[in-house]
Design a protein around this motif. Structure first.
Motif, PDB file in Angstrom:
ATOM      1  N   LYS A   1       0.787  -1.186   0.039  1.00 30.20           N
ATOM      2  CA  LYS A   1       0.027  -0.161  -0.053  1.00 30.20           C
ATOM      3  C   LYS A   1       0.960   1.396   0.139  1.00 30.20           C
ATOM      4  O   LYS A   1       2.032   1.356   0.744  1.00 30.20           O
ATOM      5  CB  LYS A   1      -0.963   0.346   1.288  1.00 30.20           C
ATOM      6  CG  LYS A   1      -2.013   0.876   1.217  1.00 30.20           C
ATOM      7  CD  LYS A   1      -2.728   0.760   2.570  1.00 30.20           C
ATOM      8  CE  LYS A   1      -3.410   1.906   2.867  1.00 30.20           C
ATOM      9  NZ  LYS A   1      -3.751   1.960   4.288  1.00 30.20           N
ATOM     10  N   GLN A   2       0.581   2.055  -0.889  1.00 33.96           N
ATOM     11  CA  GLN A   2       1.430   3.339  -0.892  1.00 33.96           C
ATOM     12  C   GLN A   2       1.251   4.316   0.396  1.00 33.96           C
ATOM     13  O   GLN A   2       0.053   4.391   0.981  1.00 33.96           O
ATOM     14  CB  GLN A   2       0.850   4.366  -1.975  1.00 33.96           C
ATOM     15  CG  GLN A   2       1.855   5.353  -2.218  1.00 33.96           C
ATOM     16  CD  GLN A   2       2.057   5.559  -3.686  1.00 33.96           C
ATOM     17  OE1 GLN A   2       1.292   5.568  -4.589  1.00 33.96           O
ATOM     18  NE2 GLN A   2       3.163   6.368  -4.088  1.00 33.96           N
ATOM     19  N   MET A   3       2.399   4.679   0.973  1.00 31.83           N
ATOM     20  CA  MET A   3       2.482   5.351   2.233  1.00 31.83           C
ATOM     21  C   MET A   3       1.903   6.766   1.830  1.00 31.83           C
ATOM     22  O   MET A   3       2.269   7.394   0.779  1.00 31.83           O
ATOM     23  CB  MET A   3       3.727   5.546   2.850  1.00 31.83           C
ATOM     24  CG  MET A   3       4.151   4.190   3.284  1.00 31.83           C
ATOM     25  SD  MET A   3       5.512   4.660   4.429  1.00 31.83           S
ATOM     26  CE  MET A   3       6.571   3.054   4.121  1.00 31.83           C
ATOM     27  N   GLU A   4       0.701   7.119   2.677  1.00 35.74           N
ATOM     28  CA  GLU A   4       0.111   8.456   2.497  1.00 35.74           C
ATOM     29  C   GLU A   4       0.877   9.567   3.453  1.00 35.74           C
ATOM     30  O   GLU A   4       1.113   9.142   4.434  1.00 35.74           O
ATOM     31  CB  GLU A   4      -1.369   8.331   2.627  1.00 35.74           C
ATOM     32  CG  GLU A   4      -2.059   7.657   1.518  1.00 35.74           C
ATOM     33  CD  GLU A   4      -3.317   7.350   1.908  1.00 35.74           C
ATOM     34  OE1 GLU A   4      -4.058   7.927   2.812  1.00 35.74           O
ATOM     35  OE2 GLU A   4      -4.016   6.319   1.195  1.00 35.74           O
ATOM     36  N   LEU A   5       0.812  10.598   2.635  1.00 35.06           N
ATOM     37  CA  LEU A   5       1.409  11.890   3.561  1.00 35.06           C
ATOM     38  C   LEU A   5       0.681  12.305   4.808  1.00 35.06           C
ATOM     39  O   LEU A   5      -0.624  13.128   4.498  1.00 35.06           O
ATOM     40  CB  LEU A   5       1.562  12.837   2.513  1.00 35.06           C
ATOM     41  CG  LEU A   5       2.247  14.126   3.278  1.00 35.06           C
ATOM     42  CD1 LEU A   5       3.824  13.747   3.545  1.00 35.06           C
ATOM     43  CD2 LEU A   5       2.523  15.353   2.333  1.00 35.06           C
ATOM     44  N   THR A   6       0.317  11.484   5.859  1.00 37.24           N
ATOM     45  CA  THR A   6      -0.277  11.855   6.969  1.00 37.24           C
ATOM     46  C   THR A   6       0.663  12.376   8.210  1.00 37.24           C
ATOM     47  O   THR A   6       2.056  12.119   8.027  1.00 37.24           O
ATOM     48  CB  THR A   6      -1.182  10.710   7.265  1.00 37.24           C
ATOM     49  OG1 THR A   6      -0.116   9.426   7.755  1.00 37.24           O
ATOM     50  CG2 THR A   6      -1.927  10.358   6.307  1.00 37.24           C
ATOM     51  N   SER A   7       0.047  12.672   8.988  1.00 32.81           N
ATOM     52  CA  SER A   7       0.458  12.924  10.350  1.00 32.81           C
ATOM     53  C   SER A   7       1.366  11.862  11.004  1.00 32.81           C
ATOM     54  O   SER A   7       2.510  11.952  11.501  1.00 32.81           O
ATOM     55  CB  SER A   7      -0.484  13.546  11.310  1.00 32.81           C
ATOM     56  OG  SER A   7      -0.144  13.218  12.546  1.00 32.81           O
ATOM     57  N   ASP A   8       0.953  10.643  10.856  1.00 34.49           N
ATOM     58  CA  ASP A   8       1.442   9.541  11.362  1.00 34.49           C
ATOM     59  C   ASP A   8       2.806   9.404  10.470  1.00 34.49           C
ATOM     60  O   ASP A   8       3.917   8.901  10.978  1.00 34.49           O
ATOM     61  CB  ASP A   8       0.621   8.181  11.305  1.00 34.49           C
ATOM     62  CG  ASP A   8      -0.342   8.178  12.318  1.00 34.49           C
ATOM     63  OD1 ASP A   8      -0.328   8.995  13.279  1.00 34.49           O
ATOM     64  OD2 ASP A   8      -1.263   7.375  12.047  1.00 34.49           O
ATOM     65  N   LEU A   9       2.615   9.647   9.362  1.00 34.41           N
ATOM     66  CA  LEU A   9       3.977   9.202   8.554  1.00 34.41           C
ATOM     67  C   LEU A   9       5.058  10.155   8.921  1.00 34.41           C
ATOM     68  O   LEU A   9       6.059   9.845   8.773  1.00 34.41           O
ATOM     69  CB  LEU A   9       3.405   9.368   7.103  1.00 34.41           C
ATOM     70  CG  LEU A   9       4.529   9.105   6.007  1.00 34.41           C
ATOM     71  CD1 LEU A   9       4.748   7.413   5.594  1.00 34.41           C
ATOM     72  CD2 LEU A   9       4.639   9.735   4.809  1.00 34.41           C
ATOM     73  N   LEU A  10       4.617  11.484   9.302  1.00 35.54           N
ATOM     74  CA  LEU A  10       5.650  12.541   9.628  1.00 35.54           C
ATOM     75  C   LEU A  10       5.986  11.996  11.060  1.00 35.54           C
ATOM     76  O   LEU A  10       7.396  12.586  11.219  1.00 35.54           O
ATOM     77  CB  LEU A  10       5.036  13.956   9.412  1.00 35.54           C
ATOM     78  CG  LEU A  10       4.988  14.403   8.011  1.00 35.54           C
ATOM     79  CD1 LEU A  10       4.382  15.942   8.069  1.00 35.54           C
ATOM     80  CD2 LEU A  10       6.049  14.317   7.163  1.00 35.54           C
ATOM     81  N   GLY A  11       5.322  11.373  11.804  1.00 35.18           N
ATOM     82  CA  GLY A  11       5.731  10.838  12.903  1.00 35.18           C
ATOM     83  C   GLY A  11       6.932   9.844  13.041  1.00 35.18           C
ATOM     84  O   GLY A  11       7.767   9.646  13.604  1.00 35.18           O
ATOM     85  N   MET A  12       6.551   9.137  11.778  1.00 36.68           N
ATOM     86  CA  MET A  12       7.785   7.919  11.520  1.00 36.68           C
ATOM     87  C   MET A  12       9.153   8.547  10.718  1.00 36.68           C
ATOM     88  O   MET A  12       9.875   8.410  10.956  1.00 36.68           O
ATOM     89  CB  MET A  12       7.091   6.850  10.685  1.00 36.68           C
ATOM     90  CG  MET A  12       7.908   5.621  10.755  1.00 36.68           C
ATOM     91  SD  MET A  12       6.769   4.054  10.054  1.00 36.68           S
ATOM     92  CE  MET A  12       6.227   4.660   8.479  1.00 36.68           C
ATOM     93  N   PHE A  13       8.678   9.053   9.768  1.00 38.52           N
ATOM     94  CA  PHE A  13       9.780   9.920   9.036  1.00 38.52           C
ATOM     95  C   PHE A  13       9.947  11.517   9.430  1.00 38.52           C
ATOM     96  O   PHE A  13       9.475  12.364   8.581  1.00 38.52           O
ATOM     97  CB  PHE A  13       9.577   9.825   7.385  1.00 38.52           C
ATOM     98  CG  PHE A  13       9.515   8.584   6.914  1.00 38.52           C
ATOM     99  CD1 PHE A  13      10.864   8.271   6.286  1.00 38.52           C
ATOM    100  CD2 PHE A  13       8.529   7.808   6.937  1.00 38.52           C
ATOM    101  CE1 PHE A  13      10.832   6.925   5.811  1.00 38.52           C
ATOM    102  CE2 PHE A  13       8.751   6.316   6.447  1.00 38.52           C
ATOM    103  CZ  PHE A  13       9.673   5.976   5.730  1.00 38.52           C
ATOM    104  N   SER A  14      10.625  11.450  10.470  1.00 39.08           N
ATOM    105  CA  SER A  14      10.637  12.492  11.419  1.00 39.08           C
ATOM    106  C   SER A  14      11.737  13.611  10.971  1.00 39.08           C
ATOM    107  O   SER A  14      11.982  14.626  11.667  1.00 39.08           O
ATOM    108  CB  SER A  14      10.481  12.599  12.704  1.00 39.08           C
ATOM    109  OG  SER A  14      11.487  11.759  13.099  1.00 39.08           O
ATOM    110  N   ILE A  15      12.890  13.085  10.193  1.00 36.62           N
ATOM    111  CA  ILE A  15      13.856  14.048   9.702  1.00 36.62           C
ATOM    112  C   ILE A  15      13.442  14.518   8.192  1.00 36.62           C
ATOM    113  O   ILE A  15      12.872  13.660   7.540  1.00 36.62           O
ATOM    114  CB  ILE A  15      15.146  13.038   9.764  1.00 36.62           C
ATOM    115  CG1 ILE A  15      15.130  12.364  11.295  1.00 36.62           C
ATOM    116  CG2 ILE A  15      16.527  13.768   9.473  1.00 36.62           C
ATOM    117  CD1 ILE A  15      16.403  11.405  11.359  1.00 36.62           C
ATOM    118  N   VAL A  16      14.177  15.721   8.054  1.00 38.18           N
ATOM    119  CA  VAL A  16      13.893  15.897   6.543  1.00 38.18           C
ATOM    120  C   VAL A  16      15.282  16.385   5.933  1.00 38.18           C
ATOM    121  O   VAL A  16      16.283  16.690   6.665  1.00 38.18           O
ATOM    122  CB  VAL A  16      13.250  17.053   6.418  1.00 38.18           C
ATOM    123  CG1 VAL A  16      11.612  17.034   6.733  1.00 38.18           C
ATOM    124  CG2 VAL A  16      13.546  18.373   7.248  1.00 38.18           C
TER     125      VAL A  16
END
Ligand code: SAM
Length: 939
Positions: free
Chosen positions: A360-375
């Motif tokens: 399933k494609q990961m959607e840009l959600t708040s949860d995703l930014l919790g997991m990918f929290s570095i930019v």
């Protein structure tokens, strides 16, 4: 790449729609309905048994067979324990009791059987008493052949050659002799199948007439949930909302009433028996690597799970999917907002080897930014999300507005970090790492080492060095971790938590499943070309999804209403044309998947790279994953549903053929009591309504003294003194042609004045014979419709005694000569449906319906009397055909489609049989067929 790619712009003069075919699969010849009277290959009912070791009668205190069996096992265990390993007996030991034979070969088996005996079990009324059950073995007859491609070609006048037309239907064109004598012997090309009949009888027929045992890769079953009647049996084609307590919303189909009774007579107890019996047959049909999915709600999940444990074995349970329902469901306290899909394997070990992982494609959600929290910003700076937010002039919170991050920082990449250490001691990995002037320890003293080499003997770059050079190391505190970008593989493996699907959009059926659910189950457990079965078809979601994904399908339902909806849905559907790896093999050869990127460099193909530390460290190309739901699509081709058949079991409760073999497995005694009941009803309600306000009243209704085929005789009040003959159709099916023929012959020979054929439903050819009985058999006959309310009995709160028997009119049809466009054009005809009288069993009244106000009507432009070929399919005043019309708008004139939404057919050339057939489907799913000679065409 495909071996052969299709032309992207088919010429308007030739085929413009495509279908998938399954050249590698075959199917045994099923006879056409027109040969039913001659069909002789009858089979006895089949008895299915349950495993007696699962008998619920395990009472150690009482004297019963299971106790005896348990004690026998204990004896064997002590005997076998004294033997040399592996503790096997010289000869297998046998226990015979409770109607079963159990065999034990040694200690291990005895222990297993004893353990199984001791397990808790689900018991219900009727379970212990019925350790086996009989299912009638009925043949399936082909009633209709359907082909969207044929409809499109006819409509556009491109189909000149009749032979080509029959090919488009997948019609093997067997002679009547072959159909009668070699039915279920000849192998034909595969066609998909829609079947009217009880799921148990249909599955039994697939097993015992066609030998399909072990050939079904997936069963998807969405049975009645065991809670409400109305919510699972929709009585109207055009009305989705049903009130499960209202009399007028009750189904009036005889087969349905029977199915309802079988399912519900003892409430949940009958439901459990109903489910267990069907699960048992479904299991027989599955391949060794096959899967079954059962959709069920909260109320009976626990029971169905126990049943499935019993039938499939708890070791074959795979997983339960939790599916969020659409809209708000209201509970007393907490709202239950999900349904379940239970997945069981025929053999879990074998399913592992057949399983396809879905992503399933990961959607840009708040949860995703919790997991990918570095930019990582476009200028190369790497920051945590919090640091980035602090740098901003305004106050921002990207986790609550993820899209703003990409708007404010174009080109930003999301990062998470993962551990680069593993347990163990390895020569080139259990070492310190120098990086950016610091020394990092993987935890050597604790028995940890680097996941990849951190030094080499020959001076070549180590794995960790390659990661460093690729910019993949990230220092966090005292650790070096792997820098993982979201775009390394922006997908996650699909879990059992499906909160992203909801109910079906644009539902046509009250209990329609969202196709996405079936799609996921199908893609996980089957491959293109595999066979899937749905024994509770409803509006045909499984067939629709199977058609889309190139799987072969068989689906059945006991009710005509959902099957009418399914026909329409399949006939008018359009699908993408997924490129085939090998066109000569059809979908079974697989779809084409490629790796490709869009203009922004995003991976959009069905093959996507999965960048992981290992491939970088080993200097290898990244792994690739196949996203099976993204095959290559061929633009410019409109794919439509391939040819399919509409089939039905025809239960005939007595031996009409007189060959001594009982046809349906239903005892003659039962039919006898049905006859008595019907005669009683006729005595009490002797008025037959003949339409137009006319009635006939009967007196002296009684059974004839000696008869072969008649049910009763009666004298018409104010009519001839000689009696008229009466024959009743079957209790659970339609009046057949044979029944009418036999009754008319006898009535004519015995010089009765008239024959009344009274039934709950009638087959088209039987109806034709009734209307022509005067000429064909020498006695006039009338078909009288008995209200199915008679069989509903206590189900209906207000059974009205008036107008129980009523004449049912046929559709009024006119054949016209079409105007020729050019002088050299061959003469053409058109058919107009003027209307029909519809009997409403809820009010006992007859309503006239105009031709363009029926839910659907079909035309066979060259009816051969054996089976109905749907050459034109009309869904008046609907937008049913709009999708296809839009897809083909470049190819055909708009006006050709108008016919299919109205009451006048498109012009057609008369065929070899010089007759047409018109089939009309009314709101209750009833089918009425009328046949017209083309000689009757008016100018
Ligand atoms: C919950 S619905 C299935 C809906 C379907 N999944 C869809 O998407 O439309 C259950 C269906 O089972 C059918 N049914 C009930 N008892 C049956 C039986 N004994 N044999 C075959 N079909 C049966 C009902 O007529 C109904 O259409």
């Amino acid at each position: 790449m495909p071996k052969k790619t299709r032309k992207s712009n088919p010429s308007p003069k030739t085929a413009s729609t495509e279908t998938y075919q399954h050249p590698e699969s075959e199917l045994l010849l099923r006879p056409e309905v027109g040969t039913q009277a001659q069909f002789r290959k009858k089979k006895r009912p089949v008895t299915y048994r349950y495993d007696s070791s699962l008998s619920p009668a395990l009472e150690w205190d009482g004297q019963n067979a299971v106790r005896e069996y348990g004690e026998w096992l204990l004896g064997l265990i002590s005997e076998a324990a004294a033997l040399e390993p592996p503790h096997r007996f010289a000869q297998p030991r046998e226990f015979v009791g409770a109607g079963q034979r159990m065999v034990v070969t040694g200690l291990q088996e005895a222990v297993e059987q004893l353990k199984r005996l001791g397990k808790p079990f689900l018991n219900w009324a009727g379970k212990a008493e019925r350790l086996s059950f009989d299912v009638p073995t009925l043949p399936l007859f082909v009633h209709e052949r359907l082909s969207t491609k044929h409809i499109v070609e006819t409509l556009t006048g491109h189909l000149k050659n009749k032979q080509l037309g029959l090919d488009l239907f997948g019609d093997p064109q067997h002679t009547v002799t072959d159909q009668v004598l070699r039915a279920y012997e000849y192998k034909d090309k595969w066609v998909n199948r829609l079947i009217l009949g009880d799921s148990l009888v249909v599955m039994n027929s697939l097993l015992h007439y066609e030998g399909l045992g072990g050939q079904v890769q997936m069963v998807y079953m969405d049975p009645p949930y065991g809670i409400k009647f109305g919510s699972n049996f929709q009585p109207f084609v055009r009305r989705r909302d049903v009130n499960h307590n209202a009399d007028e919303d009750m189904t009036r189909e005889p087969e349905m009433v029977k199915a309802y009774r079988d399912t519900w007579e003892l409430g949940l107890h009958s439901y459990l028996t109903y489910m267990r019996d069907r699960l048992l047959l479904a299991r027989e049909l599955l391949t060794p690597s096959g899967s079954i999915f059962v959709q069920i709600s909260d109320e009976n999940l626990h029971h169905v799970r126990e049943l499935m444990d019993e039938v499939f074995g708890e070791e074959n349970f795979v997983v339960t999917f939790c599916v969020k329902k659409k809209g708000g469901q209201k509970g007393e306290l907490v709202d239950p907002i999900n349904d379940y899909i239970l997945w069981y394997a025929k053999d879990e070990q074998r399913v592992r080897g057949y399983y396809t992982q879905l992503y399933k494609q990961m959607e840009l959600t708040s949860d995703l930014l919790g997991m990918f929290s570095i930019v990582e910003l476009a200028d190369g700076r790497v920051l945590t999300l919090a640091e980035l937010e602090e740098l901003s002039d305004e106050q921002v919170d990207y986790r609550s507005a993820p899209a703003a991050l990409f708007r404010d920082h174009p080109g930003v990449r999301l990062i998470t970090s993962s551990d680069l250490t593993v347990g163990g001691t390895r020569k080139n990995q259990s070492v310190l790492l120098e990086y950016q002037g610091r020394t990092f320890d993987p935890g050597i003293a604790r028995g940890m080492c680097w996941k990849h080499t951190a030094r080499t003997e020959d001076g070549s770059p180590s794995g960790m060095q390659r990661l460093a050079e690729a910019g993949r190391l990230l220092v966090t505190g005292s650790q070096v971790r792997y820098k993982r970008y979201l775009d390394d593989f922006g997908y996650m493996a699909l879990s059992n938590w499906w909160d992203d699907v909801g109910g079906a959009a644009n539902r046509i059926y009250a209990v329609q499943t969202n196709p996405e659910l079936v799609k996921r189950c199908m893609l996980m457990s089957t491959k293109p070309g595999d066979l899937v079965l749905d024994p509770t078809c409803g509006s045909g979601t499984t067939a629709y999804v199977a058609e889309q994904w190139g799987r072969r399908w068989i689906t059945a339902d006991v009710s005509r209403v959902p099957l009418a909806l399914t026909r329409q849905r399949l006939l008018t559907a359009t699908f993408p044309y997924y490129q085939l790896k090998d066109e000569s093999r059809g979908p079974a050869g697989g779809f084409v998947y490629v790796r490709k990127q869009d203009s922004k460099g995003r991976e959009v193909g069905g093959i996507v790279p999965h960048v992981m530390s290992t491939s970088i460290a080993n200097n290898e190309p990244p792994d690739e994953e196949v996203l099976v739901d993204r095959p290559e699509t061929q633009n410019g081709i409109t794919r439509v549903t391939g040819a399919f058949c509409f089939e039905a079991t025809i239960p005939t409760p007595v031996d009409w053929e007189g060959d001594g073999e009982e046809d349906s497995g239903v005892g003659g005694e039962e039919h006898g009591s049905f006859l008595d009941r019907m005669i009683e009803v006729l005595r009490k309600s002797p008025v037959l309504h003949l339409g137009g306000g006319k009635t006939v009243t009967l007196k002296h209704v009684r059974q004839p003294a000696k008869t072969l085929s008649l049910s009763a005789e009666a004298v018409v009040v104010n009519g001839d003194e000689r009696p008229a003959a009466i024959v009743f159709g079957p209790e659970n099916g339609a009046v057949s042609q044979t029944l009418v023929f036999e009754a008319a012959k006898e009535a004519s020979a015995k010089r009765y004045t008239h024959l009344y054929v009274i039934g709950f439903a009638i087959q088209p050819n039987a109806r034709e014979l009734v209307d022509n009985s005067d000429k064909a058999v020498g006695i006039s006959a009338t078909y009288v419709q008995a209200t199915p309310d008679l069989m509903m009995g206590d189900l209906l709160k207000n059974l009205r005694s008036s107008q129980i028997f009523s004449v049912c009119g046929l559709p009024e049809v006119r054949v016209l000569k079409a105007k020729s466009k050019a002088e050299d054009e061959p003469p053409k005809c058109q058919v107009e449906l003027l209307g029909l009288d519809v009997f409403d069993p809820a009010t006992n009244e007859t309503h006239p319906l105009k031709g363009d106000d029926v839910p659907a009507w079909f035309l066979d432009t060259d009816y051969n009397g054996l089976c109905f070929h749907v050459c034109q399919a009309f869904f008046p005043r609907t937008s049913a055909w709009d999708n296809l019309k839009r897809s083909l708008r470049m190819t055909y004139e708009e006006s050709v489609w108008d016919h299919l939404a109205g009451a006048v057919s498109a012009p057609f050339e008369p065929g070899e049989h010089q007759q047409v057939a018109v089939k009309v489907i009314d709101d209750r799913g009833n089918e009425l067929l009328v046949v017209k000679k083309l000689g009757e065409a008016k100018g």
